[in-house]
Write a protein that holds these residues in place. Structure first.
Motif: not given
Length: 128
Positions: A108-118
């Motif tokens: 799963n890929r989620t936008r967290t601030g300025r970066e992607w979290t997986y």
């Protein structure tokens, strides 16, 4: 609305082949049940058995080995990759592979601030 169709072809370690087709009202819950069934039958994905010749397989090995639970970023993978394999790799290469893993449904890929979290899909299924 277009009719949804999903086909899953698998082979277990004993060489038995499985062909599963879902057509019509395919929901996330139905697909998750198929993966739960695969887990009960101890069927592993074919690409998990591959050797470590490609950068993609090495990156997936890092994800699977160090981040089976919890969230991670491409920078986390970069650090572990260089520690594990003692070879340099560009952050953009890792980001590209993680994006591909996301489009293939492995993370799963989620936008967290300025970066992607997986986060791996296996963990996401077990938390629900």
């Amino acid at each position: 609305m277009a009719k949804k169709r999903i086909r899953i072809d698998m082979e277990d370690s004993d060489g038995a082949r499985y062909d599963i087709k879902l057509e019509g009202n395919v929901t996330r819950d139905k697909v998750l049940k198929i993966f739960e069934m695969m887990d009960l039958m101890n069927i592993e994905e074919e690409h998990e058995v591959t050797n470590m010749d490609s950068v993609g397989s090495k990156i997936w090995n890092i994800v699977d080995k160090f981040f089976p639970m919890g969230k991670f970023t491409s920078t986390n993978i970069l650090e572990k990759y260089e520690d594990e394999y003692n070879e340099p790799v560009k952050l953009s290469v890792i980001s590209t592979y993680l994006s591909r893993f996301s489009s293939k449904g492995r993370v799963n890929r989620t936008r967290t601030g300025r970066e992607w979290t997986y986060q791996t899909i296996k963990l996401a299924q077990k938390q629900q």
